[in-house]
Design a protein around this motif. Structure first.
Motif, PDB file in Angstrom:
ATOM      1  N   ALA A 226      22.716 -52.307  17.225  1.00  0.00           N
ATOM      2  CA  ALA A 226      23.498 -53.536  17.039  1.00  0.00           C
ATOM      3  C   ALA A 226      23.185 -54.532  18.148  1.00  0.00           C
ATOM      4  O   ALA A 226      23.056 -55.735  17.900  1.00  0.00           O
ATOM      5  CB  ALA A 226      24.987 -53.214  17.009  1.00  0.00           C
TER       6      ALA A 226
ATOM      7  N   TYR B 191      19.801 -56.090  17.419  1.00  0.00           N
ATOM      8  CA  TYR B 191      19.882 -57.101  16.350  1.00  0.00           C
ATOM      9  C   TYR B 191      20.624 -58.346  16.828  1.00  0.00           C
ATOM     10  O   TYR B 191      20.273 -59.464  16.470  1.00  0.00           O
ATOM     11  CB  TYR B 191      20.586 -56.517  15.128  1.00  0.00           C
ATOM     12  CG  TYR B 191      19.654 -55.843  14.153  1.00  0.00           C
ATOM     13  CD1 TYR B 191      18.936 -56.584  13.218  1.00  0.00           C
ATOM     14  CD2 TYR B 191      19.482 -54.470  14.157  1.00  0.00           C
ATOM     15  CE1 TYR B 191      18.082 -55.976  12.320  1.00  0.00           C
ATOM     16  CE2 TYR B 191      18.629 -53.842  13.270  1.00  0.00           C
ATOM     17  CZ  TYR B 191      17.933 -54.603  12.345  1.00  0.00           C
ATOM     18  OH  TYR B 191      17.079 -54.000  11.465  1.00  0.00           O
TER      19      TYR B 191
ATOM     20  N   TYR C 210      21.753 -43.209  15.064  1.00  0.00           N
ATOM     21  CA  TYR C 210      21.681 -44.197  14.000  1.00  0.00           C
ATOM     22  C   TYR C 210      22.199 -43.591  12.704  1.00  0.00           C
ATOM     23  O   TYR C 210      22.121 -42.387  12.495  1.00  0.00           O
ATOM     24  CB  TYR C 210      20.247 -44.676  13.831  1.00  0.00           C
ATOM     25  CG  TYR C 210      19.687 -45.243  15.097  1.00  0.00           C
ATOM     26  CD1 TYR C 210      20.339 -46.264  15.756  1.00  0.00           C
ATOM     27  CD2 TYR C 210      18.521 -44.735  15.656  1.00  0.00           C
ATOM     28  CE1 TYR C 210      19.839 -46.774  16.927  1.00  0.00           C
ATOM     29  CE2 TYR C 210      18.017 -45.246  16.832  1.00  0.00           C
ATOM     30  CZ  TYR C 210      18.677 -46.264  17.471  1.00  0.00           C
ATOM     31  OH  TYR C 210      18.178 -46.777  18.637  1.00  0.00           O
TER      32      TYR C 210
ATOM     33  N   CYS D 186      27.143 -57.725  13.962  1.00  0.00           N
ATOM     34  CA  CYS D 186      26.610 -56.996  15.111  1.00  0.00           C
ATOM     35  C   CYS D 186      27.651 -56.898  16.213  1.00  0.00           C
ATOM     36  O   CYS D 186      27.783 -55.855  16.866  1.00  0.00           O
ATOM     37  CB  CYS D 186      25.350 -57.684  15.644  1.00  0.00           C
ATOM     38  SG  CYS D 186      23.927 -57.466  14.591  1.00  0.00           S
TER      39      CYS D 186
ATOM     40  N   TYR E 147      17.529 -57.595   8.577  1.00  0.00           N
ATOM     41  CA  TYR E 147      18.919 -57.268   8.899  1.00  0.00           C
ATOM     42  C   TYR E 147      19.660 -56.780   7.651  1.00  0.00           C
ATOM     43  O   TYR E 147      20.076 -55.640   7.573  1.00  0.00           O
ATOM     44  CB  TYR E 147      19.635 -58.475   9.504  1.00  0.00           C
ATOM     45  CG  TYR E 147      21.067 -58.130   9.816  1.00  0.00           C
ATOM     46  CD1 TYR E 147      21.384 -57.332  10.901  1.00  0.00           C
ATOM     47  CD2 TYR E 147      22.111 -58.549   8.990  1.00  0.00           C
ATOM     48  CE1 TYR E 147      22.687 -56.954  11.166  1.00  0.00           C
ATOM     49  CE2 TYR E 147      23.408 -58.180   9.250  1.00  0.00           C
ATOM     50  CZ  TYR E 147      23.695 -57.388  10.339  1.00  0.00           C
ATOM     51  OH  TYR E 147      24.978 -57.005  10.586  1.00  0.00           O
TER      52      TYR E 147
ATOM     53  N   PHE F 212      19.330 -53.075   9.203  1.00  0.00           N
ATOM     54  CA  PHE F 212      20.692 -52.770   9.657  1.00  0.00           C
ATOM     55  C   PHE F 212      21.575 -52.432   8.461  1.00  0.00           C
ATOM     56  O   PHE F 212      22.286 -51.454   8.461  1.00  0.00           O
ATOM     57  CB  PHE F 212      21.258 -53.974  10.407  1.00  0.00           C
ATOM     58  CG  PHE F 212      22.451 -53.627  11.262  1.00  0.00           C
ATOM     59  CD1 PHE F 212      22.280 -53.249  12.582  1.00  0.00           C
ATOM     60  CD2 PHE F 212      23.739 -53.685  10.760  1.00  0.00           C
ATOM     61  CE1 PHE F 212      23.371 -52.919  13.377  1.00  0.00           C
ATOM     62  CE2 PHE F 212      24.826 -53.369  11.531  1.00  0.00           C
ATOM     63  CZ  PHE F 212      24.644 -52.983  12.844  1.00  0.00           C
TER      64      PHE F 212
ATOM     65  N   ASN G  88      26.328 -46.919  16.884  1.00  0.00           N
ATOM     66  CA  ASN G  88      25.359 -47.953  16.482  1.00  0.00           C
ATOM     67  C   ASN G  88      25.128 -49.003  17.553  1.00  0.00           C
ATOM     68  O   ASN G  88      24.491 -50.027  17.288  1.00  0.00           O
ATOM     69  CB  ASN G  88      25.843 -48.640  15.207  1.00  0.00           C
ATOM     70  CG  ASN G  88      25.967 -47.663  14.066  1.00  0.00           C
ATOM     71  OD1 ASN G  88      25.158 -46.757  13.941  1.00  0.00           O
ATOM     72  ND2 ASN G  88      27.002 -47.828  13.259  1.00  0.00           N
TER      73      ASN G  88
END
Lengths: 288, 227
Positions: B202, B205, A255, B189, A212, A275, B198
């Motif tokens: 997101a 995640y 993205y 998130c 992450y 992320f 996103n």
């Protein structure tokens, strides 16, 4: 008077036992070629090494006389198929280093392991059987394993070296590191740890790695061959490899940063996701 | 493999297709588009794993947790045993901070949900960890599932707070640090869900972080009660 003489002995004998190292114990079990070993410890280092002999030798070093090791072979006569080892605190107030037990186990190459060691390091070397390992704060190291490896540590790092079987690892805050794997499948996930990969990819390998907020540092030889899917929302993707980029897919725009491409013939599949962290793809440094 | 509106149409039809409605255009597109084919394959894989999860045998630790919750509610009584006095001390702590009965029911439901998501110290040898699978493939978790999971996590978190004082200090520190990391991930998130660009990642995640948090709390409760 006699009573007075006995009382100090009660203290002297355990102290002498401690000093003489009698808090070490070793058990040996004659086993089949691929026994199951189940180990539950609390604190301490657990080392399991493969050897050619059809027996298990387990050595324990206990930090306190108030710790007992339960060693149960199954069946209890003849060749043992399964061994259950467990740390048992006779004094429940023992905590931390006072509850420590170190295990050193030599086991047949084909042994399968199930190890829980919440507060200590687990090190596994040269085994062909499956290994399932869990820790809370301890690091986990597995090297030269050809069986399936499943390793989880909440806060510890996990390092897998020269694994050739299925690998599945996860941590929350710990780093994940892979060195020279020859496995066809890796699944790796950490929340805030980094992921480092050094090595080639075997043909038809399928590697998926995700973090992450950590970075992913992927290093491979220039000759390695794989299809790449790398993406990061808030981080960036840096690459120093000679990739043939695919046409931009709409997801590239969805993205923040994504890179799809083919390295050499694209024989393996590699998916890297972060992320918030960066993703680095670069040639593996030459060995000195 | 060029992007066009058909990819967007694929995404729009996906939910209906997964509900069982015929969507030949979606399948036709998946045959032509590598990315969407992978997405579809991954979702099918998650669904298949989900159906397998229901067959898994609950772990001994699960029953201990349920028992501990029942004891905490005063629904069953525990006979003192010499070897388990520290565990009883933990339960006594829970009795001082009793959970609501409705909470217990939710916690049991929650734990049942978690059967498919192995805790850190609970082994499920048959299949790769669903949590890892979820983390590694395109995430599909319906809003209802997430709502149920968040309720679960709230219950587990409440039980954790009741029992955290019985954790060994270094373990507690590890759990706290990890919880902090996951809470931060969840918060970010959730914020990113409002960002159209996103949203997909997101959401993936977020679901994974929820599952990891539930596993972590489950693991902490095992140790809080059994150390």
């Amino acid at each position: 008077m006699r009573r007075i003489a006995i009382v100090p002995l009660l203290f002297v004998v355990p102290a002498a036992a401690w000093a003489s190292g009698s808090l070490r114990r070793t058990d040996t079990f004659v086993t089949i070629a691929n026994p199951d070993i189940n180990l539950n410890n609390l604190v301490g280092v657990v080392v399991v090494r493969g050897w050619t002999e059809a027996r298990v030798r387990a050595a324990y070093t206990m930090a306190s006389p108030h710790i007992e090791i339960d060693a149960t072979p199954i069946p209890d006569s003849g060749q043992v198929q399964r061994i259950e080892l467990a740390t048992h605190l006779l004094d429940p107030a023992l905590q931390g280093a006072r509850a420590r037990v170190d295990y050193t186990i030599d086991a047949p190459f084909g042994s399968s392991l199930e190890i829980r060691n919440p507060q200590g390091v687990v090190r596994i070397e040269k085994l062909n059987g499956d290994a399932w390992v869990a820790s809370v704060g301890g690091n986990i190291f597995v090297s030269d394993s050809s069986g399936r490896v499943v390793a989880r540590s909440i806060g510890g790092q996990i390092q897998i070296i020269r694994a050739s079987g299925y690998v599945e690892v996860s941590s929350v805050t710990g780093d994940l590191r892979f060195v020279s794997p020859t496995t066809s499948r890796i699944r790796a996930r950490t929340s805030s740890g980094n992921i480092v990969y050094q090595g080639n990819l075997v043909p038809a390998a399928d590697y998926v790695m995700e973090t992450y907020s950590g970075d992913i540092d992927f290093m491979c030889p220039p000759a390695s061959s794989f299809e790449l899917k790398a993406r990061s929302v808030e981080g960036k993707v840096f690459h120093e490899l000679k990739l043939n980029r695919k046409n931009h897919h709409h997801s590239v725009f969805y993205y923040g940063n994504a890179l799809y491409g083919t390295h050499n013939d694209g024989a393996a599949t590699l998916e890297l996701t972060s992320f918030r962290g960066n993703i680095y793809l670069r040639p593996q440094p030459q060995q000195p | 493999m060029l992007a066009d509106d058909s990819c967007l149409n694929f995404e729009m039809q996906l939910a209906d297709y997964l509900e069982g409605e015929p969507r030949p255009a979606l399948l036709a597109h998946a045959r032509q588009c590598d990315f969407c084919r992978c997405v579809l394959a991954d979702i099918e894989q998650v669904r298949a794993l989900g159906s397998e999860m229901l067959l898994e045998e609950p772990s001994a630790a699960l029953w201990k947790n349920i028992r501990a919750a029942l004891v905490a509610e005063g629904i069953i009584r525990v006979r003192p045993a010499s070897r388990g006095w520290r565990m009883l001390r933990g339960i006594r702590g829970a009795l001082w901070h009793p959970l609501p009965v409705t909470g217990l029911a939710a916690a049991v439901t929650a734990i049942i949900i978690l059967l498919g998501t192995p805790g850190y110290l609970v082994r499920h040898p048959a299949a790769p960890s669903p949590a890892i699978q979820r983390a590694s493939v395109y995430q599909y978790m319906a809003p209802g599932d997430i709502a149920q999971l968040t309720r679960t996590i709230r219950q587990l978190e409440r039980s954790y707070r009741v029992n955290e004082s019985y954790l060994e200090p270094s373990m507690k520190a590890t759990y706290e640090k990890s919880l902090e990391s996951l809470n931060s991930e969840i918060q970010e998130c959730q914020n990113s869900l409002n960002d159209e660009a996103n949203r997909s990642l997101a959401s993936q995640y977020l679901s994974t972080a929820y599952v990891q948090k539930a596993e972590l709390l489950q693991s902490a409760l095992e140790y809080g009660l059994h150390q």
